[in-house]
Design a protein around this motif. Sequence first.
Motif, PDB file in Angstrom:
ATOM      1  N   SER A   1       0.859  -1.183   0.000  1.00 10.35           N
ATOM      2  CA  SER A   1       0.000   0.000   0.000  1.00 10.35           C
ATOM      3  C   SER A   1       0.895   1.231   0.000  1.00 10.35           C
ATOM      4  O   SER A   1       1.908   1.268   0.700  1.00 10.35           O
ATOM      5  N   VAL A   2       0.512   2.230  -0.777  1.00  9.17           N
ATOM      6  CA  VAL A   2       1.311   3.457  -0.875  1.00  9.17           C
ATOM      7  C   VAL A   2       0.394   4.670  -0.817  1.00  9.17           C
ATOM      8  O   VAL A   2      -0.823   4.570  -0.992  1.00  9.17           O
ATOM      9  N   SER A   3       1.001   5.816  -0.606  1.00  9.66           N
ATOM     10  CA  SER A   3       0.271   7.077  -0.669  1.00  9.66           C
ATOM     11  C   SER A   3       1.283   8.209  -0.781  1.00  9.66           C
ATOM     12  O   SER A   3       2.303   8.207  -0.086  1.00  9.66           O
ATOM     13  N   ASP A   4       0.993   9.161  -1.653  1.00 10.65           N
ATOM     14  CA  ASP A   4       1.844  10.350  -1.734  1.00 10.65           C
ATOM     15  C   ASP A   4       1.157  11.546  -1.097  1.00 10.65           C
ATOM     16  O   ASP A   4       1.626  12.671  -1.192  1.00 10.65           O
ATOM     17  N   GLY A   5       0.039  11.272  -0.417  1.00  6.54           N
ATOM     18  CA  GLY A   5      -0.700  12.323   0.271  1.00  6.54           C
ATOM     19  C   GLY A   5      -2.173  11.980   0.340  1.00  6.54           C
ATOM     20  O   GLY A   5      -2.653  11.101  -0.373  1.00  6.54           O
ATOM     21  N   PRO A   6      -2.922  12.651   1.201  1.00  6.04           N
ATOM     22  CA  PRO A   6      -4.367  12.406   1.293  1.00  6.04           C
ATOM     23  C   PRO A   6      -5.053  12.665  -0.037  1.00  6.04           C
ATOM     24  O   PRO A   6      -4.524  13.385  -0.889  1.00  6.04           O
ATOM     25  N   LYS A   7      -6.233  12.091  -0.211  1.00  5.59           N
ATOM     26  CA  LYS A   7      -7.020  12.328  -1.415  1.00  5.59           C
ATOM     27  C   LYS A   7      -7.239  13.820  -1.603  1.00  5.59           C
ATOM     28  O   LYS A   7      -7.484  14.561  -0.663  1.00  5.59           O
ATOM     29  N   GLY A   8      -7.146  14.265  -2.828  1.00  2.00           N
ATOM     30  CA  GLY A   8      -7.297  15.677  -3.122  1.00  2.00           C
ATOM     31  C   GLY A   8      -6.774  15.962  -4.511  1.00  2.00           C
ATOM     32  O   GLY A   8      -6.414  15.044  -5.252  1.00  2.00           O
ATOM     33  N   PRO A   9      -6.697  17.222  -4.905  1.00  4.31           N
ATOM     34  CA  PRO A   9      -6.282  17.560  -6.266  1.00  4.31           C
ATOM     35  C   PRO A   9      -4.844  17.194  -6.583  1.00  4.31           C
ATOM     36  O   PRO A   9      -4.503  16.951  -7.733  1.00  4.31           O
ATOM     37  N   ARG A  10      -3.958  17.151  -5.578  1.00  8.10           N
ATOM     38  CA  ARG A  10      -2.567  16.820  -5.853  1.00  8.10           C
ATOM     39  C   ARG A  10      -1.904  16.283  -4.591  1.00  8.10           C
ATOM     40  O   ARG A  10      -2.330  16.553  -3.472  1.00  8.10           O
ATOM     41  N   GLY A  11      -0.833  15.490  -4.812  1.00  8.84           N
ATOM     42  CA  GLY A  11      -0.083  14.951  -3.695  1.00  8.84           C
ATOM     43  C   GLY A  11       1.339  15.477  -3.706  1.00  8.84           C
ATOM     44  O   GLY A  11       1.694  16.363  -4.494  1.00  8.84           O
ATOM     45  N   SER A  12       2.183  14.892  -2.860  1.00  5.35           N
ATOM     46  CA  SER A  12       3.570  15.334  -2.753  1.00  5.35           C
ATOM     47  C   SER A  12       4.454  14.740  -3.835  1.00  5.35           C
ATOM     48  O   SER A  12       5.543  15.248  -4.113  1.00  5.35           O
ATOM     49  N   GLY A  13       3.995  13.620  -4.448  1.00  5.43           N
ATOM     50  CA  GLY A  13       4.807  12.916  -5.426  1.00  5.43           C
ATOM     51  C   GLY A  13       5.705  11.871  -4.811  1.00  5.43           C
ATOM     52  O   GLY A  13       6.270  11.031  -5.513  1.00  5.43           O
ATOM     53  N   VAL A  14       5.850  11.894  -3.489  1.00  8.76           N
ATOM     54  CA  VAL A  14       6.715  10.939  -2.789  1.00  8.76           C
ATOM     55  C   VAL A  14       5.907   9.704  -2.410  1.00  8.76           C
ATOM     56  O   VAL A  14       4.915   9.815  -1.687  1.00  8.76           O
ATOM     57  N   PRO A  15       6.301   8.512  -2.869  1.00 11.95           N
ATOM     58  CA  PRO A  15       5.571   7.295  -2.491  1.00 11.95           C
ATOM     59  C   PRO A  15       5.955   6.850  -1.073  1.00 11.95           C
ATOM     60  O   PRO A  15       7.079   6.397  -0.838  1.00 11.95           O
ATOM     61  N   TYR A  16       5.031   7.008  -0.140  1.00 15.00           N
ATOM     62  CA  TYR A  16       5.266   6.593   1.248  1.00 15.00           C
ATOM     63  C   TYR A  16       4.702   5.191   1.469  1.00 15.00           C
ATOM     64  O   TYR A  16       3.702   4.797   0.862  1.00 15.00           O
ATOM     65  N   MET A  17       5.343   4.460   2.380  1.00 10.24           N
ATOM     66  CA  MET A  17       4.920   3.100   2.721  1.00 10.24           C
ATOM     67  C   MET A  17       4.999   2.904   4.226  1.00 10.24           C
ATOM     68  O   MET A  17       5.721   3.636   4.914  1.00 10.24           O
ATOM     69  N   TYR A  18       4.270   1.912   4.717  1.00 11.88           N
ATOM     70  CA  TYR A  18       4.250   1.569   6.140  1.00 11.88           C
ATOM     71  C   TYR A  18       4.808   0.151   6.245  1.00 11.88           C
ATOM     72  O   TYR A  18       4.157  -0.807   5.822  1.00 11.88           O
ATOM     73  N   LEU A  19       6.015   0.016   6.778  1.00 12.42           N
ATOM     74  CA  LEU A  19       6.747  -1.236   6.678  1.00 12.42           C
ATOM     75  C   LEU A  19       7.119  -1.832   8.030  1.00 12.42           C
ATOM     76  O   LEU A  19       7.129  -1.141   9.053  1.00 12.42           O
ATOM     77  N   THR A  20       7.435  -3.108   8.001  1.00 16.23           N
ATOM     78  CA  THR A  20       7.948  -3.828   9.161  1.00 16.23           C
ATOM     79  C   THR A  20       9.049  -4.760   8.698  1.00 16.23           C
ATOM     80  O   THR A  20       8.990  -5.285   7.584  1.00 16.23           O
ATOM     81  N   THR A  21      10.048  -4.972   9.551  1.00 12.82           N
ATOM     82  CA  THR A  21      11.156  -5.857   9.184  1.00 12.82           C
ATOM     83  C   THR A  21      10.732  -7.319   9.146  1.00 12.82           C
ATOM     84  O   THR A  21      11.502  -8.180   8.719  1.00 12.82           O
ATOM     85  N   LEU A  22       9.507  -7.608   9.569  1.00 10.83           N
ATOM     86  CA  LEU A  22       8.995  -8.975   9.458  1.00 10.83           C
ATOM     87  C   LEU A  22       8.628  -9.302   8.016  1.00 10.83           C
ATOM     88  O   LEU A  22       8.482 -10.469   7.666  1.00 10.83           O
ATOM     89  N   GLU A  23       8.475  -8.290   7.190  1.00  6.82           N
ATOM     90  CA  GLU A  23       8.113  -8.466   5.788  1.00  6.82           C
ATOM     91  C   GLU A  23       9.337  -8.877   4.977  1.00  6.82           C
ATOM     92  O   GLU A  23      10.418  -8.289   5.106  1.00  6.82           O
ATOM     93  N   VAL A  24       9.173  -9.903   4.134  1.00  4.15           N
ATOM     94  CA  VAL A  24      10.298 -10.472   3.394  1.00  4.15           C
ATOM     95  C   VAL A  24      10.969  -9.453   2.485  1.00  4.15           C
ATOM     96  O   VAL A  24      12.207  -9.420   2.367  1.00  4.15           O
ATOM     97  N   SER A  25      10.212  -8.585   1.840  1.00  2.00           N
ATOM     98  CA  SER A  25      10.811  -7.588   0.957  1.00  2.00           C
ATOM     99  C   SER A  25      11.621  -6.558   1.733  1.00  2.00           C
ATOM    100  O   SER A  25      12.626  -6.039   1.235  1.00  2.00           O
ATOM    101  N   VAL A  26      11.182  -6.251   2.942  1.00  2.00           N
ATOM    102  CA  VAL A  26      11.928  -5.312   3.775  1.00  2.00           C
ATOM    103  C   VAL A  26      13.256  -5.933   4.194  1.00  2.00           C
ATOM    104  O   VAL A  26      14.279  -5.239   4.292  1.00  2.00           O
TER     105      VAL A  26
END
Length: 242
Positions: free
Chosen positions: A111-136
């Motif tokens: 799941s990603v987000s570059d900002g809350p819903k609205g006309p524009r975002g920051s452009g930066v893809p943010y994620m919520y991660l844990t080291t338990l995740e294999v990709s992390v």
Amino acid sequence: MLTGKSSCFPLGQKEGVRRAPIGQEVRGGRVLPIPGSSAASKAGIPVCEEMWVWALLLFGAAVGLSAGIPPHEEAARVARFVAHSCDWAALATLSAQEPPMRGQPFANVFSVSDGPKGPRGSGVPYMYLTTLEVSVQDLQVNANASLTMSLAQTSYCKRKGYDPQSPLCAHVIFSGFVEKVPNGTEADFAKTALFSRHPEMASWPRDHDWFFAKLNISNVWVLDYFGGIKTVTPEEYFNAVP
């Protein structure tokens, strides 16, 4: 389009019959509750008008998405639009797992987000991660990664009849490295950006040591039209107005 006198009547009511109180109807000369009636019918909204309301809302949402897509000549704006429209992405890492996967490409959904819903975002893809995740765990060894988002994730391509692989179904590929967002103003923004679009995150297990991260973008590729993929510099990407 609704014109003139509507031929629709609330559920449980016939033409010429005086309307009963909200949530009730007249049956056999008695005023009784309407069994199985919807909130709309209880409020006296005709069934066909209720359907029109939903149809217009859905149509408006689809038209809004279509109208907002920048021209394909403006690749940086298209990239920003796609990044803000998508709620998830495919993150590709180089696997650090045991052979035979070690060193091999490994893609996973986040799941990603570059900002809350609205006309524009920051452009930066943010994620919520844990080291338990294999990709992390892969990223702890090699933080380089690529991130792909596509308008196939929205209603746009389906409504237009575009296959997800069609160039007309715009998608963007980012490459760079994933880094943890330090506590402070940016972390607060990342939390708002992610939790506003993925509210379930707030209830994820606290003992998983979640942290906010972002893809530090070094390259951007856009495919949104015929003629091949386009490259966009990070400067062009972040300076673009979606």
